[in-house]
Design a protein around this motif. Sequence first.
Motif, PDB file in Angstrom:
ATOM      1  N   LEU A  18       0.842  -1.199   0.000  1.00 47.42           N
ATOM      2  CA  LEU A  18       0.000   0.000   0.000  1.00 47.42           C
ATOM      3  C   LEU A  18       0.875   1.246   0.000  1.00 47.42           C
ATOM      4  CD1 LEU A  18      -2.611  -1.027   2.719  1.00 47.42           C
ATOM      5  CD2 LEU A  18      -2.953  -1.025   0.242  1.00 47.42           C
ATOM      6  N   SER A  19       0.404   2.289  -0.638  1.00 44.74           N
ATOM      7  CA  SER A  19       1.107   3.566  -0.595  1.00 44.74           C
ATOM      8  C   SER A  19       0.917   4.190   0.791  1.00 44.74           C
ATOM      9  CB  SER A  19       0.554   4.515  -1.662  1.00 44.74           C
ATOM     10  OG  SER A  19      -0.762   4.922  -1.322  1.00 44.74           O
ATOM     11  N   ARG A  20       1.732   5.138   1.105  1.00 44.43           N
ATOM     12  CA  ARG A  20       1.600   5.835   2.399  1.00 44.43           C
ATOM     13  C   ARG A  20       0.210   6.482   2.493  1.00 44.43           C
ATOM     14  NH1 ARG A  20       4.802   6.369   6.936  1.00 44.43           N
ATOM     15  NH2 ARG A  20       4.052   8.074   8.185  1.00 44.43           N
ATOM     16  N   LYS A  21      -0.249   7.059   1.408  1.00 44.52           N
ATOM     17  CA  LYS A  21      -1.561   7.708   1.399  1.00 44.52           C
ATOM     18  C   LYS A  21      -2.674   6.693   1.665  1.00 44.52           C
ATOM     19  CE  LYS A  21      -4.450  10.744  -1.394  1.00 44.52           C
ATOM     20  NZ  LYS A  21      -4.583  11.470  -2.657  1.00 44.52           N
ATOM     21  N   GLU A  22      -2.596   5.530   1.032  1.00 44.70           N
ATOM     22  CA  GLU A  22      -3.591   4.473   1.263  1.00 44.70           C
ATOM     23  C   GLU A  22      -3.553   4.015   2.721  1.00 44.70           C
ATOM     24  OE1 GLU A  22      -3.848   2.055  -2.945  1.00 44.70           O
ATOM     25  OE2 GLU A  22      -1.961   1.956  -1.822  1.00 44.70           O
ATOM     26  N   LEU A  27      -5.737   3.896   8.276  1.00 41.79           N
ATOM     27  CA  LEU A  27      -5.413   4.121   9.686  1.00 41.79           C
ATOM     28  C   LEU A  27      -6.532   4.874  10.411  1.00 41.79           C
ATOM     29  CD1 LEU A  27      -2.911   3.355  11.380  1.00 41.79           C
ATOM     30  CD2 LEU A  27      -2.095   5.686  11.043  1.00 41.79           C
ATOM     31  N   LEU A  28      -7.358   5.593   9.676  1.00 40.68           N
ATOM     32  CA  LEU A  28      -8.477   6.314  10.288  1.00 40.68           C
ATOM     33  C   LEU A  28      -9.450   5.351  10.974  1.00 40.68           C
ATOM     34  CD1 LEU A  28      -9.212   8.902   7.449  1.00 40.68           C
ATOM     35  CD2 LEU A  28      -8.002   9.303   9.625  1.00 40.68           C
ATOM     36  N   GLN A  29      -9.497   4.091  10.513  1.00 43.22           N
ATOM     37  CA  GLN A  29     -10.382   3.099  11.131  1.00 43.22           C
ATOM     38  C   GLN A  29      -9.745   2.421  12.344  1.00 43.22           C
ATOM     39  OE1 GLN A  29     -12.744   0.458   8.604  1.00 43.22           O
ATOM     40  NE2 GLN A  29     -11.936   1.566   6.829  1.00 43.22           N
ATOM     41  N   ILE A  30      -8.443   2.591  12.508  1.00 43.56           N
ATOM     42  CA  ILE A  30      -7.737   2.001  13.665  1.00 43.56           C
ATOM     43  C   ILE A  30      -6.813   3.068  14.269  1.00 43.56           C
ATOM     44  CG2 ILE A  30      -7.890  -0.443  12.997  1.00 43.56           C
ATOM     45  CD1 ILE A  30      -5.007  -0.076  11.794  1.00 43.56           C
ATOM     46  N   PRO A  31      -7.393   4.135  14.800  1.00 39.06           N
ATOM     47  CA  PRO A  31      -6.609   5.311  15.199  1.00 39.06           C
ATOM     48  C   PRO A  31      -5.616   5.090  16.336  1.00 39.06           C
ATOM     49  CG  PRO A  31      -8.875   5.505  15.952  1.00 39.06           C
ATOM     50  CD  PRO A  31      -8.820   4.307  15.042  1.00 39.06           C
ATOM     51  N   ALA A  32      -5.738   4.013  17.090  1.00 37.04           N
ATOM     52  CA  ALA A  32      -4.791   3.772  18.180  1.00 37.04           C
ATOM     53  C   ALA A  32      -3.468   3.188  17.672  1.00 37.04           C
ATOM     54  CB  ALA A  32      -5.404   2.837  19.220  1.00 37.04           C
ATOM     55  N   GLY A  89       7.080  -6.812   1.510  1.00 38.60           N
ATOM     56  CA  GLY A  89       7.974  -5.792   2.049  1.00 38.60           C
ATOM     57  C   GLY A  89       7.292  -4.498   2.431  1.00 38.60           C
ATOM     58  N   GLY A  90       6.081  -4.587   2.934  1.00 36.30           N
ATOM     59  CA  GLY A  90       5.361  -3.381   3.347  1.00 36.30           C
ATOM     60  C   GLY A  90       3.980  -3.736   3.835  1.00 36.30           C
ATOM     61  N   LEU A  91       3.089  -2.789   3.754  1.00 36.15           N
ATOM     62  CA  LEU A  91       1.741  -2.970   4.280  1.00 36.15           C
ATOM     63  C   LEU A  91       0.760  -3.447   3.210  1.00 36.15           C
ATOM     64  CD1 LEU A  91       1.626   0.219   6.483  1.00 36.15           C
ATOM     65  CD2 LEU A  91       1.428  -2.131   7.312  1.00 36.15           C
ATOM     66  N   SER A  92      -0.135  -4.322   3.639  1.00 33.99           N
ATOM     67  CA  SER A  92      -1.245  -4.766   2.791  1.00 33.99           C
ATOM     68  C   SER A  92      -2.542  -4.533   3.562  1.00 33.99           C
ATOM     69  CB  SER A  92      -1.096  -6.248   2.439  1.00 33.99           C
ATOM     70  OG  SER A  92      -1.364  -7.058   3.575  1.00 33.99           O
ATOM     71  N   MET A  93      -3.637  -4.710   2.885  1.00 32.63           N
ATOM     72  CA  MET A  93      -4.945  -4.597   3.524  1.00 32.63           C
ATOM     73  C   MET A  93      -5.044  -5.566   4.702  1.00 32.63           C
ATOM     74  SD  MET A  93      -7.857  -3.067   3.524  1.00 32.63           S
ATOM     75  CE  MET A  93      -8.263  -2.420   1.924  1.00 32.63           C
ATOM     76  N   ASN A  94      -4.417  -6.735   4.587  1.00 38.67           N
ATOM     77  CA  ASN A  94      -4.472  -7.735   5.652  1.00 38.67           C
ATOM     78  C   ASN A  94      -3.971  -7.193   6.987  1.00 38.67           C
ATOM     79  OD1 ASN A  94      -5.476  -9.570   3.836  1.00 38.67           O
ATOM     80  ND2 ASN A  94      -3.590 -10.748   3.646  1.00 38.67           N
ATOM     81  N   ASP A  95      -2.954  -6.349   6.955  1.00 34.83           N
ATOM     82  CA  ASP A  95      -2.419  -5.786   8.201  1.00 34.83           C
ATOM     83  C   ASP A  95      -3.479  -4.954   8.920  1.00 34.83           C
ATOM     84  OD1 ASP A  95       0.299  -6.782   7.826  1.00 34.83           O
ATOM     85  OD2 ASP A  95       0.380  -5.350   6.171  1.00 34.83           O
ATOM     86  N   PHE A  96      -4.227  -4.184   8.173  1.00 38.20           N
ATOM     87  CA  PHE A  96      -5.253  -3.319   8.752  1.00 38.20           C
ATOM     88  C   PHE A  96      -6.463  -4.123   9.219  1.00 38.20           C
ATOM     89  CE2 PHE A  96      -2.498  -0.617   6.360  1.00 38.20           C
ATOM     90  CZ  PHE A  96      -2.398   0.512   7.160  1.00 38.20           C
ATOM     91  N   ILE A  97      -6.791  -5.165   8.479  1.00 40.95           N
ATOM     92  CA  ILE A  97      -7.900  -6.041   8.883  1.00 40.95           C
ATOM     93  C   ILE A  97      -7.576  -6.709  10.208  1.00 40.95           C
ATOM     94  CG2 ILE A  97      -9.120  -8.181   8.310  1.00 40.95           C
ATOM     95  CD1 ILE A  97      -8.824  -7.303   5.315  1.00 40.95           C
ATOM     96  N   ALA A  99      -5.404  -5.768  12.479  1.00 40.09           N
ATOM     97  CA  ALA A  99      -5.340  -4.753  13.538  1.00 40.09           C
ATOM     98  C   ALA A  99      -6.740  -4.420  14.041  1.00 40.09           C
ATOM     99  CB  ALA A  99      -4.643  -3.494  13.018  1.00 40.09           C
ATOM    100  N   ALA A 100      -7.690  -4.251  13.133  1.00 37.45           N
ATOM    101  CA  ALA A 100      -9.068  -3.937  13.536  1.00 37.45           C
ATOM    102  C   ALA A 100      -9.675  -5.078  14.342  1.00 37.45           C
ATOM    103  CB  ALA A 100      -9.916  -3.644  12.307  1.00 37.45           C
ATOM    104  N   LYS A 101      -9.408  -6.306  13.934  1.00 33.18           N
ATOM    105  CA  LYS A 101      -9.936  -7.465  14.653  1.00 33.18           C
ATOM    106  C   LYS A 101      -9.272  -7.615  16.028  1.00 33.18           C
ATOM    107  CE  LYS A 101     -11.422  -9.976  10.556  1.00 33.18           C
ATOM    108  NZ  LYS A 101     -12.847 -10.093  10.839  1.00 33.18           N
ATOM    109  N   ILE A 102      -8.008  -7.274  16.129  1.00 30.23           N
ATOM    110  CA  ILE A 102      -7.319  -7.296  17.422  1.00 30.23           C
ATOM    111  C   ILE A 102      -7.933  -6.249  18.348  1.00 30.23           C
ATOM    112  CG2 ILE A 102      -5.150  -6.717  18.588  1.00 30.23           C
ATOM    113  CD1 ILE A 102      -3.728  -8.101  16.165  1.00 30.23           C
ATOM    114  N   ASP A 103      -8.181  -5.061  17.827  1.00 28.61           N
ATOM    115  CA  ASP A 103      -8.812  -4.012  18.631  1.00 28.61           C
ATOM    116  C   ASP A 103     -10.164  -4.479  19.149  1.00 28.61           C
ATOM    117  OD1 ASP A 103      -6.661  -2.323  18.277  1.00 28.61           O
ATOM    118  OD2 ASP A 103      -7.694  -0.948  16.919  1.00 28.61           O
ATOM    119  N   ARG A 104     -10.943  -5.091  18.289  1.00 27.91           N
ATOM    120  CA  ARG A 104     -12.261  -5.600  18.717  1.00 27.91           C
ATOM    121  C   ARG A 104     -12.097  -6.683  19.788  1.00 27.91           C
ATOM    122  NH1 ARG A 104     -15.771  -8.636  14.419  1.00 27.91           N
ATOM    123  NH2 ARG A 104     -14.068 -10.084  14.762  1.00 27.91           N
ATOM    124  N   SER A 105     -11.160  -7.575  19.600  1.00 33.15           N
ATOM    125  CA  SER A 105     -10.910  -8.655  20.560  1.00 33.15           C
ATOM    126  C   SER A 105     -10.486  -8.096  21.915  1.00 33.15           C
ATOM    127  CB  SER A 105      -9.828  -9.593  20.022  1.00 33.15           C
ATOM    128  OG  SER A 105      -9.452 -10.536  20.981  1.00 33.15           O
TER     129      SER A 105
END
Length: 109
Positions: A18-22, A27-32, A89-97, A99-105
């Motif tokens: 993912l690009s930095r912008k993406e 990150l707005l959905q996982i602000p912590a 070698g960077g971030l994918s959508m999976n990382d954010f998914i 993270a969100a599931k960890i926050d919920r847990s």
Amino acid sequence: MKLVEQKCEPIKTGTPPLSRKEAESLLLQIPAWSLGDGEIVREFKFTDFRQAMDFANRVAAVANEQDHHPDILISYNKVRLTLSTHKIGGLSMNDFIVAAKIDRSAGRQ
């Protein structure tokens, strides 16, 4: 669709990270979580080691369910999680998914 409602998908070799912008947009959905250089990071604090370990085990369950695993550092009552997709070698959508599931847990947003 919210990140927490999605499921991780296999990442093919050669997929661009993912690009930095993406990443900033997601990150707005996982602000912590904090955006690093090709990774996202969050530290959780607990009362004691037992609570930290219980949480780490819940994280492991989420990671196994999604087949996408964070780096976990446990230091007595702290758990530091780092997510990145090593295959690309960077971030994918999976990382954010994950993270969100960890926050919920964790019951923490």
